[in-house]
Design an enzyme around this catalytic site. Structure first.
Site, mmCIF file in Angstrom:
data_model
loop_
_atom_site.group_PDB
_atom_site.id
_atom_site.type_symbol
_atom_site.label_atom_id
_atom_site.label_comp_id
_atom_site.label_asym_id
_atom_site.label_seq_id
_atom_site.Cartn_x
_atom_site.Cartn_y
_atom_site.Cartn_z
ATOM 1 N N ASP A 184 10.520 13.477 9.096
ATOM 2 C CA ASP A 184 11.770 13.204 8.389
ATOM 3 C C ASP A 184 12.722 14.389 8.432
ATOM 4 O OD1 ASP A 184 10.262 10.989 7.803
ATOM 5 O OD2 ASP A 184 10.837 10.899 5.712
ATOM 6 N N ARG A 200 9.830 20.648 -7.965
ATOM 7 C CA ARG A 200 11.185 20.459 -7.460
ATOM 8 C C ARG A 200 12.195 21.479 -7.979
ATOM 9 N NH1 ARG A 200 8.322 18.597 -3.834
ATOM 10 N NH2 ARG A 200 8.376 16.367 -3.363
ATOM 11 N N ASP A 202 12.813 12.171 -6.514
ATOM 12 C CA ASP A 202 13.037 13.527 -6.025
ATOM 13 C C ASP A 202 14.501 13.823 -5.729
ATOM 14 O OD1 ASP A 202 10.504 14.498 -6.297
ATOM 15 O OD2 ASP A 202 9.902 14.112 -4.230
ATOM 16 N N SER A 222 2.185 7.860 2.061
ATOM 17 C CA SER A 222 2.846 9.160 2.132
ATOM 18 C C SER A 222 2.235 10.085 1.084
ATOM 19 C CB SER A 222 4.347 9.013 1.893
ATOM 20 O OG SER A 222 4.604 8.583 0.575
#
Length: 405
Positions: free
Chosen positions: A17, A99, A128, A182
């Site tokens: 990605d 994050r 996210d 994932s």
């Protein structure tokens, strides 16, 4: 494209990605891309990310690979653990808490290299994107944010692979076709979601688990460990003083061996949908239960109960991306004040997926064996005092009862 971007800092893993995003940014915005890869203890070799970035034309001086493990645990995981934060009563927030640190470092790098934008690889369906961008804007209100998944037309894994092959971007063989699920990993946890996990009725397949052995296959003999705390933070395991990251890694090893910390959760995302995820938080699960155990001895009832009321709100703020908000900082100040006397040692038994607290001691203990004993307390507590206490607390109930009888 509606804005002119000269230089952008991309949160870059080197995976499919973000490798596609790197090339897409260069083409779409005709800008210089700076890559930032955070080592948060995900257990992966990060140098391949450097090589991939160089192959994509990123200048060596604009490739940042930063070891943030100690900062991550010391300044993010430990403060959250002091709060006993669990999202929806179960989730130890392993992805959520990483994050804000990534966002903080991205903004720092943007300031260093004179970038006018930052970018991330989070999709438009998930949490996210919110966490990253709230962090960016809190730290630099004027920063430009590029979220490719909300802009481009590469709307499937197949389209990504086609774009990658057309631009000579290496594609791992296991990424050809649909990935089974994932994952996201750091020193605190590993999360897995999507594909084989999307039906909440189906049991999580064994091959999804990567951080813990199956509890059924864990040792048949329990293991006893101790954790020492100072002012609410763990500082030693089995009497050995350790840095924050080393301590969490040590607890992860114990958790892995004994199959501790697995969670199958259907949660409510901030963006509105429900999602099913599988989380492995071996060391964090041990640490959370140990911290609660030492608080049982050292926190006054009023402080302890207030903390339990505040913990869900704290957890929700972390989950939703408001780490840098004034309300989270206010809650943190209250939490940290409560930890001044939270020091001592907890003894735990680890056995087949479970953590059992079997002992705790503290020089600041509020527990009085003399007061609580069923034997002669030698005048430490006058049981006759309870009568007036009960009558006062029963007064309103008696008045209600007489009225409604």
């Amino acid at each position: 494209m509606s804005e002119s971007i000269n230089r952008v800092v991309l949160a870059y893993s080197g995976g499919l990605d973000t490798s596609v995003i790197l090339k897409w940014l260069q083409q779409t915005y005709n800008c210089e891309v700076v890559t930032f890869t955070a080592d948060l203890g995900q257990g992966e070799e990060l140098e391949p990310a450097r090589r991939k970035a160089e192959m994509a034309g990123v200048k060596p001086e604009h490739i940042f690979i930063d070891d943030l493990k100690e900062e991550f645990v010391r300044d993010y995981v430990f403060p959250m653990m002091r709060a006993n934060a669990l999202y929806e009563g179960l989730y130890l927030l392993g992805t959520s808490i990483a994050r804000p640190l990534i966002a903080k470092r991205q903004i720092e790098i943007a300031n260093m290299v004179g970038a006018d934008a930052v970018s991330h690889g989070a999709t438009g369906k998930g949490n996210d994107q919110v966490r990253f961008e709230l962090g960016y804007y809190a730290l630099n209100p004027d920063i430009k944010v590029i979220a490719p998944w909300r802009e481009w037309d590469l709307t499937s894994r197949t389209r990504l692979i086609e774009f990658a092959e057309a631009h000579q971007i290496p594609v791992a063989k296991d990424k050809r076709g649909e990935a089974p699920f994932s994952t996201d990993a750091n020193l605190l946890h590993t999360s897995s979601e999507g594909k084989v996990l999307e039906d909440p009725w189906e049991e999580v397949p064994d091959y999804v688990f990567s951080r813990t052995v199956n509890p059924e296959d864990a040792p048949d003999t329990p293991e006893i460990i101790t954790i020492d705390f100072e002012r609410g933070d763990a500082v030693a395991v089995n009497g050995e003083g350790l840095s924050p990251a080393s301590l969490l890694a040590k607890l992860n090893d114990y958790g892995r061996t004994h199959g501790i910390g697995r969670l199958d959760l259907v949660e409510n995302r901030f963006v509105g949908m429900k999602s099913r995820g599988m989380y492995e938080t071996p060391g964090g699960t041990i640490l959370h239960l140990a911290h609660r155990a030492i608080e049982q001895l050292t926190l006054d009832r009023g402080a302890a109960h207030l903390k339990d009321e505040l913990a869900p709100r704290y957890a929700e703020l972390v989950y939703n991306g408001f780490w840098f908000s004034p309300e989270r900082e206010m809650l943190q100040a209250a939490v940290d004040h409560s930890q001044a006397k939270v020091s001592g040692t907890v003894r735990l038994k680890l056995y087949k997926g479970a953590v059992h607290v079997i002992g705790r001691k503290s020089p600041n203990s509020l527990y009085s064996e003399k007061v609580v004993t069923f034997e002669d307390d030698q005048g430490a507590y006058d049981q006759r005092d309870a009568a007036g206490f009960i009558k006062l607390n029963a007064l309103r109930l008696r008045l209600l009862g007489r009225r409604d009888r």
